[in-house]
Design a protein around this motif. Structure first.
Motif, mmCIF file in Angstrom:
data_model
loop_
_atom_site.group_PDB
_atom_site.id
_atom_site.type_symbol
_atom_site.label_atom_id
_atom_site.label_comp_id
_atom_site.label_asym_id
_atom_site.label_seq_id
_atom_site.Cartn_x
_atom_site.Cartn_y
_atom_site.Cartn_z
ATOM 1 N N THR A 9 0.861 -1.223 0.210
ATOM 2 C CA THR A 9 0.030 -0.412 0.043
ATOM 3 C C THR A 9 1.284 1.198 0.087
ATOM 4 O O THR A 9 2.109 1.161 0.553
ATOM 5 C CB THR A 9 -1.161 -0.089 1.631
ATOM 6 N N LEU A 10 0.482 2.039 -0.837
ATOM 7 C CA LEU A 10 1.639 3.593 -1.139
ATOM 8 C C LEU A 10 0.430 4.528 -0.583
ATOM 9 O O LEU A 10 -0.659 4.258 -0.769
ATOM 10 C CB LEU A 10 1.951 3.112 -2.655
ATOM 11 N N THR A 11 1.573 5.219 -0.029
ATOM 12 C CA THR A 11 0.456 6.655 0.044
ATOM 13 C C THR A 11 0.273 7.182 -1.302
ATOM 14 O O THR A 11 0.997 7.759 -2.246
ATOM 15 C CB THR A 11 1.025 7.446 0.865
ATOM 16 N N ARG A 12 -0.015 8.986 -1.429
ATOM 17 C CA ARG A 12 -0.104 9.802 -2.722
ATOM 18 C C ARG A 12 1.141 9.727 -3.234
ATOM 19 O O ARG A 12 1.764 9.993 -3.765
ATOM 20 C CB ARG A 12 -1.080 10.525 -2.888
ATOM 21 N N GLY A 13 1.996 10.486 -1.983
ATOM 22 C CA GLY A 13 2.801 10.550 -1.789
ATOM 23 C C GLY A 13 3.845 9.602 -2.841
ATOM 24 O O GLY A 13 5.061 10.337 -3.314
ATOM 25 N N GLN A 14 3.924 8.556 -1.750
ATOM 26 C CA GLN A 14 4.619 7.847 -2.901
ATOM 27 C C GLN A 14 4.763 7.613 -3.906
ATOM 28 O O GLN A 14 5.859 6.989 -5.061
ATOM 29 C CB GLN A 14 5.034 6.520 -1.716
ATOM 30 N N ALA A 15 3.645 7.426 -4.049
ATOM 31 C CA ALA A 15 2.945 6.522 -5.539
ATOM 32 C C ALA A 15 3.733 7.722 -6.472
ATOM 33 O O ALA A 15 4.130 7.599 -7.966
ATOM 34 C CB ALA A 15 2.025 6.806 -5.793
ATOM 35 N N ILE A 18 7.362 7.622 -7.033
ATOM 36 C CA ILE A 18 7.558 5.994 -7.889
ATOM 37 C C ILE A 18 7.358 6.870 -9.108
ATOM 38 O O ILE A 18 8.291 6.658 -10.211
ATOM 39 C CB ILE A 18 7.333 4.747 -7.307
ATOM 40 N N GLY A 19 6.800 7.530 -9.863
ATOM 41 C CA GLY A 19 5.956 7.907 -10.635
ATOM 42 C C GLY A 19 6.916 9.164 -11.546
ATOM 43 O O GLY A 19 7.767 8.668 -12.301
ATOM 44 N N ARG A 20 7.458 9.630 -10.873
ATOM 45 C CA ARG A 20 8.217 11.048 -10.759
ATOM 46 C C ARG A 20 10.787 9.493 -11.716
ATOM 47 O O ARG A 20 10.597 10.443 -13.081
ATOM 48 C CB ARG A 20 9.111 11.546 -10.089
ATOM 49 N N ALA A 21 9.843 8.936 -10.867
ATOM 50 C CA ALA A 21 11.320 8.045 -10.356
ATOM 51 C C ALA A 21 11.600 7.084 -11.689
ATOM 52 O O ALA A 21 12.070 7.403 -12.712
ATOM 53 C CB ALA A 21 11.819 7.212 -9.579
ATOM 54 N N LEU A 22 10.630 7.126 -12.700
ATOM 55 C CA LEU A 22 9.849 6.480 -13.617
ATOM 56 C C LEU A 22 10.239 6.838 -14.961
ATOM 57 O O LEU A 22 9.618 6.612 -16.049
ATOM 58 C CB LEU A 22 9.010 5.271 -13.904
ATOM 59 N N GLY A 23 9.781 7.869 -14.377
ATOM 60 C CA GLY A 23 9.259 9.090 -15.920
ATOM 61 C C GLY A 23 8.715 9.390 -16.789
ATOM 62 O O GLY A 23 8.109 9.874 -17.133
ATOM 63 N N ALA A 24 6.941 9.288 -15.543
ATOM 64 C CA ALA A 24 5.570 9.223 -15.770
ATOM 65 C C ALA A 24 5.337 11.268 -15.983
ATOM 66 O O ALA A 24 5.631 11.855 -15.158
ATOM 67 C CB ALA A 24 4.864 8.012 -15.229
ATOM 68 N N ARG A 25 3.875 10.973 -16.908
ATOM 69 C CA ARG A 25 3.585 12.892 -16.434
ATOM 70 C C ARG A 25 2.943 12.465 -15.021
ATOM 71 O O ARG A 25 2.709 11.554 -14.636
ATOM 72 C CB ARG A 25 3.305 12.698 -17.096
ATOM 73 N N PRO A 26 3.140 13.612 -13.696
ATOM 74 C CA PRO A 26 2.955 14.114 -12.438
ATOM 75 C C PRO A 26 1.956 14.197 -13.116
ATOM 76 O O PRO A 26 0.655 15.258 -14.265
ATOM 77 C CB PRO A 26 3.577 15.124 -12.483
ATOM 78 N N ALA A 27 -0.108 13.773 -12.359
ATOM 79 C CA ALA A 27 -0.788 13.845 -12.779
ATOM 80 C C ALA A 27 -1.460 14.537 -12.069
ATOM 81 O O ALA A 27 -1.005 15.024 -11.352
ATOM 82 C CB ALA A 27 -1.786 12.611 -11.386
ATOM 83 N N ARG A 28 -2.296 15.314 -12.872
ATOM 84 C CA ARG A 28 -3.329 16.922 -12.870
ATOM 85 C C ARG A 28 -4.419 16.356 -11.866
ATOM 86 O O ARG A 28 -5.066 15.740 -12.331
ATOM 87 C CB ARG A 28 -3.311 17.443 -13.989
#
Length: 181
Positions: A9-15, A18-28
């Motif tokens: 289980t990940l919190t919103r901040g942790q997700a 991880i997304g930024r580290a993988l190169g995904a665009r931040p969700a607006r």
């Protein structure tokens, strides 16, 4: 407990990290919460407005029918009254005494005893000519009163008429009689 049995289980901040580290665009954050509700609200308002307008039209049609029903009831009452008045007139004109009076006005006389012809050609009864009843004698006009005399009382309609004598014709009967009678 083992690592395999744990649910991650990940919190919103942790997700987000991880997304930024993988190169995904931040969700607006979607402002669609308000925008997605707008068509639904418009649909509900349109349905309510349509329902109110249809109720108004239905109510108007019912009121028009009610007025028409009231008018037809009044017309039916008037026609029923007219029918009853006409029926009273027919009954009055078809009464035996009225028929006899009208027949006298037309110059008809009673026929007397009937004569029958049988199927073999034999005549039953005796034929005779119908005789006119004696015509009523008009009452003489009262003599003019002298200077010191009071006029004689005139016959009033309330006086009884002898059963054998026909009633004196009234003003309407005198007008309806043919000339010379």
């Amino acid at each position: 407990m083992t690592k395999a049995g744990k649910v991650a289980t990940l919190t919103r901040g942790q997700a987000a990290r991880i997304g930024r580290a993988l190169g995904a665009r931040p969700a607006r954050p979607r402002p669609g919460g308000q925008a997605a509700r707008m068509p639904f609200v418009l649909l509900v308002v349109a349905l309510l407005a349509g329902g109110l307008i249809s109720l108004l039209l239905l109510n108007s049609a019912l009121n028009e029918g009610s007025f028409q029903l009231s008018r037809l009831k009044k017309e039916t009452t008037a026609l029923t009254d007219e029918e009853q008045a006409l029926q009273r007139d027919v009954d009055a004109h078809s009464a035996p005494d009225a028929l006899q009076r009208r027949a006298r006005e037309l110059g008809l006389v009673p026929g007397g005893s009937p004569v029958f012809i049988g199927p073999d050609g034999k005549v039953a009864g005796s034929a005779s000519a119908a005789e006119a009843p004696p015509s009523p004698t008009p009452t003489p006009p009262p003599a003019p009163a002298g200077p010191g005399q009071s006029p004689a009382p005139a016959a009033t309609p309330s006086q009884p008429v002898p059963s054998g004598a026909p009633a004196a014709p009234g003003p309407t009967q005198q007008r309806n009689q043919p000339p010379g009678r």
